[in-house]
Design a protein around this motif. Structure first.
Motif, PDB file in Angstrom:
ATOM      1  N   SER A 245      -1.275  17.472  -4.276  1.00 34.64           N
ATOM      2  CA  SER A 245      -2.190  16.413  -4.120  1.00 34.64           C
ATOM      3  C   SER A 245      -1.750  15.092  -4.129  1.00 34.64           C
ATOM      4  O   SER A 245      -2.156  14.398  -3.151  1.00 34.64           O
ATOM      5  N   ALA A 246      -0.590  14.634  -4.562  1.00 32.29           N
ATOM      6  CA  ALA A 246      -0.064  13.375  -4.636  1.00 32.29           C
ATOM      7  C   ALA A 246       0.658  12.868  -3.231  1.00 32.29           C
ATOM      8  O   ALA A 246       0.360  11.835  -2.704  1.00 32.29           O
ATOM      9  N   VAL A 247       1.182  14.133  -2.869  1.00 25.86           N
ATOM     10  CA  VAL A 247       2.024  14.213  -1.455  1.00 25.86           C
ATOM     11  C   VAL A 247       1.073  14.101  -0.579  1.00 25.86           C
ATOM     12  O   VAL A 247       1.186  13.302   0.656  1.00 25.86           O
ATOM     13  N   LEU A 248       0.001  14.697  -0.570  1.00 26.23           N
ATOM     14  CA  LEU A 248      -1.234  14.803   0.567  1.00 26.23           C
ATOM     15  C   LEU A 248      -1.941  13.476   0.482  1.00 26.23           C
ATOM     16  O   LEU A 248      -2.112  12.796   1.407  1.00 26.23           O
TER      17      LEU A 248
ATOM     18  N   LEU B 288       0.829  -1.294  -0.080  1.00 24.68           N
ATOM     19  CA  LEU B 288       0.080  -0.259  -0.106  1.00 24.68           C
ATOM     20  C   LEU B 288       0.894   1.288  -0.028  1.00 24.68           C
ATOM     21  O   LEU B 288       0.362   2.197  -0.580  1.00 24.68           O
ATOM     22  N   ILE B 289       1.977   1.393   0.786  1.00 21.06           N
ATOM     23  CA  ILE B 289       2.763   2.574   0.812  1.00 21.06           C
ATOM     24  C   ILE B 289       3.388   2.480  -0.369  1.00 21.06           C
ATOM     25  O   ILE B 289       3.813   3.647  -0.937  1.00 21.06           O
ATOM     26  N   GLY B 290       3.934   1.464  -1.342  1.00 22.44           N
ATOM     27  CA  GLY B 290       4.647   1.458  -2.288  1.00 22.44           C
ATOM     28  C   GLY B 290       3.659   1.926  -3.389  1.00 22.44           C
ATOM     29  O   GLY B 290       4.075   3.009  -4.389  1.00 22.44           O
ATOM     30  N   GLY B 291       2.530   1.629  -3.368  1.00 26.06           N
ATOM     31  CA  GLY B 291       1.451   2.321  -4.331  1.00 26.06           C
ATOM     32  C   GLY B 291       1.294   3.653  -4.182  1.00 26.06           C
ATOM     33  O   GLY B 291       1.391   4.554  -5.390  1.00 26.06           O
ATOM     34  N   ALA B 292       1.237   4.177  -3.067  1.00 22.99           N
ATOM     35  CA  ALA B 292       0.982   5.563  -2.624  1.00 22.99           C
ATOM     36  C   ALA B 292       2.329   6.481  -3.250  1.00 22.99           C
ATOM     37  O   ALA B 292       2.048   7.396  -3.717  1.00 22.99           O
ATOM     38  N   PHE B 293       3.464   5.815  -2.959  1.00 27.94           N
ATOM     39  CA  PHE B 293       4.531   6.435  -3.295  1.00 27.94           C
ATOM     40  C   PHE B 293       4.853   6.388  -4.887  1.00 27.94           C
ATOM     41  O   PHE B 293       5.467   7.392  -5.327  1.00 27.94           O
ATOM     42  N   SER B 294       4.368   5.330  -5.502  1.00 29.40           N
ATOM     43  CA  SER B 294       4.390   5.626  -6.942  1.00 29.40           C
ATOM     44  C   SER B 294       3.538   6.651  -7.581  1.00 29.40           C
ATOM     45  O   SER B 294       3.934   7.241  -8.459  1.00 29.40           O
ATOM     46  N   GLY B 295       2.579   7.029  -6.729  1.00 32.39           N
ATOM     47  CA  GLY B 295       1.633   8.034  -7.061  1.00 32.39           C
ATOM     48  C   GLY B 295       2.343   9.690  -7.164  1.00 32.39           C
ATOM     49  O   GLY B 295       2.561  10.299  -7.846  1.00 32.39           O
ATOM     50  N   ILE B 296       3.157   9.530  -6.002  1.00 33.79           N
ATOM     51  CA  ILE B 296       4.158  10.504  -5.931  1.00 33.79           C
ATOM     52  C   ILE B 296       5.221  10.576  -7.054  1.00 33.79           C
ATOM     53  O   ILE B 296       5.579  11.695  -7.632  1.00 33.79           O
TER      54      ILE B 296
ATOM     55  N   THR C 243       5.152   9.569  -9.953  1.00 33.91           N
ATOM     56  CA  THR C 243       4.093   9.899 -11.195  1.00 33.91           C
ATOM     57  C   THR C 243       3.958  11.212 -11.348  1.00 33.91           C
ATOM     58  O   THR C 243       4.186  11.970 -12.350  1.00 33.91           O
ATOM     59  N   ALA C 244       3.404  11.601 -10.323  1.00 31.90           N
ATOM     60  CA  ALA C 244       2.976  13.389 -10.259  1.00 31.90           C
ATOM     61  C   ALA C 244       4.380  14.163 -10.569  1.00 31.90           C
ATOM     62  O   ALA C 244       4.194  15.071 -11.189  1.00 31.90           O
ATOM     63  N   LEU C 245       5.524  13.617  -9.896  1.00 32.58           N
ATOM     64  CA  LEU C 245       6.738  14.450  -9.861  1.00 32.58           C
ATOM     65  C   LEU C 245       7.036  14.454 -11.335  1.00 32.58           C
ATOM     66  O   LEU C 245       7.644  15.383 -12.094  1.00 32.58           O
ATOM     67  N   THR C 246       7.149  13.329 -12.068  1.00 37.07           N
ATOM     68  CA  THR C 246       7.476  13.257 -13.385  1.00 37.07           C
ATOM     69  C   THR C 246       6.511  14.051 -14.233  1.00 37.07           C
ATOM     70  O   THR C 246       6.997  14.645 -15.164  1.00 37.07           O
ATOM     71  N   ALA C 247       5.309  13.824 -14.076  1.00 38.96           N
ATOM     72  CA  ALA C 247       4.300  14.285 -15.283  1.00 38.96           C
ATOM     73  C   ALA C 247       3.978  15.760 -14.975  1.00 38.96           C
ATOM     74  O   ALA C 247       3.873  16.598 -15.868  1.00 38.96           O
ATOM     75  N   ASN C 248       4.330  16.417 -13.724  1.00 42.38           N
ATOM     76  CA  ASN C 248       4.063  17.720 -13.433  1.00 42.38           C
ATOM     77  C   ASN C 248       5.324  18.663 -13.174  1.00 42.38           C
ATOM     78  O   ASN C 248       5.305  19.708 -13.145  1.00 42.38           O
ATOM     79  N   PHE C 249       6.421  17.979 -12.978  1.00 47.34           N
ATOM     80  CA  PHE C 249       7.434  18.562 -13.107  1.00 47.34           C
ATOM     81  C   PHE C 249       8.702  18.555 -13.944  1.00 47.34           C
ATOM     82  O   PHE C 249       9.321  19.261 -14.640  1.00 47.34           O
ATOM     83  N   ILE C 250       9.055  17.274 -14.202  1.00 45.67           N
ATOM     84  CA  ILE C 250      10.265  16.872 -14.897  1.00 45.67           C
ATOM     85  C   ILE C 250       9.946  16.889 -16.424  1.00 45.67           C
ATOM     86  O   ILE C 250      10.398  17.546 -17.231  1.00 45.67           O
ATOM     87  N   ASN C 251       8.835  16.549 -16.867  1.00 48.09           N
ATOM     88  CA  ASN C 251       8.146  16.776 -18.253  1.00 48.09           C
ATOM     89  C   ASN C 251       7.713  18.310 -18.778  1.00 48.09           C
ATOM     90  O   ASN C 251       8.426  18.379 -19.901  1.00 48.09           O
TER      91      ASN C 251
END
Length: 139
Positions: free
Chosen positions: A69-72, A25-33, A35-43
């Motif tokens: 939102s992903a971090v929260l 469960l923690i791994g799934g939530a961290f993968s959301g972080i 993904t959000a970092l990649t989609a919203n900052f790096i790209n």
């Protein structure tokens, strides 16, 4: 039926099963972080550097809010899991009794400082005769 429930409780509350579930469960939530970092900052940074896109202030604010939102989401999942695990540990410890501490089985030889049996009258290591200290009466 009673033994089945007892066996299921032992299986479900075993440390490895609970730890694995929390990890997934923690791994799934961290993968959301991630993904959000990649989609919203790096790209977007790569798009600006390569010149394929330009972003306005509203776009940047949208990227930041999606990442926050992903971090929260991660923090809320971690908090809920923490509360659930506290409850599970409390339930698991309900049937257990506290054990009284065992009486000491060993003592230390005053001469050679080796561990010896509590009933010993002679040290097997240094062969010293162990005299019991007389106990003073307290009045």
């Amino acid at each position: 039926m009673k033994t089945f429930m007892r066996e299921f409780k032992a299986f479900a509350l075993r440390g490895n099963v609970v730890d694995m579930a929390v990890g997934i469960l923690i791994g799934g939530a961290f993968s959301g972080i991630v993904t959000a970092l990649t989609a919203n900052f790096i790209n977007p940074i790569l798009n600006v550097v390569t010149g394929s896109a330009t972003y306005g202030l509203a776009d940047v604010a949208g990227f930041a809010s999606a990442f926050l939102s992903a971090v929260l989401n991660f923090l809320l999942i971690a908090l809920v899991l923490f509360c659930i695990l506290k409850a599970v540990n409390k339930v698991a410890s309900l049937g257990k009794r506290e054990q009284a501490p065992e009486a000491p089985r060993e003592k230390t030889c005053p001469y050679c400082r080796e561990k010896i049996a509590i009933e010993a009258t002679r040290c097997p290591h240094c062969t010293s005769v162990l005299e019991e200290q007389p106990q003073e009466a307290v009045f």
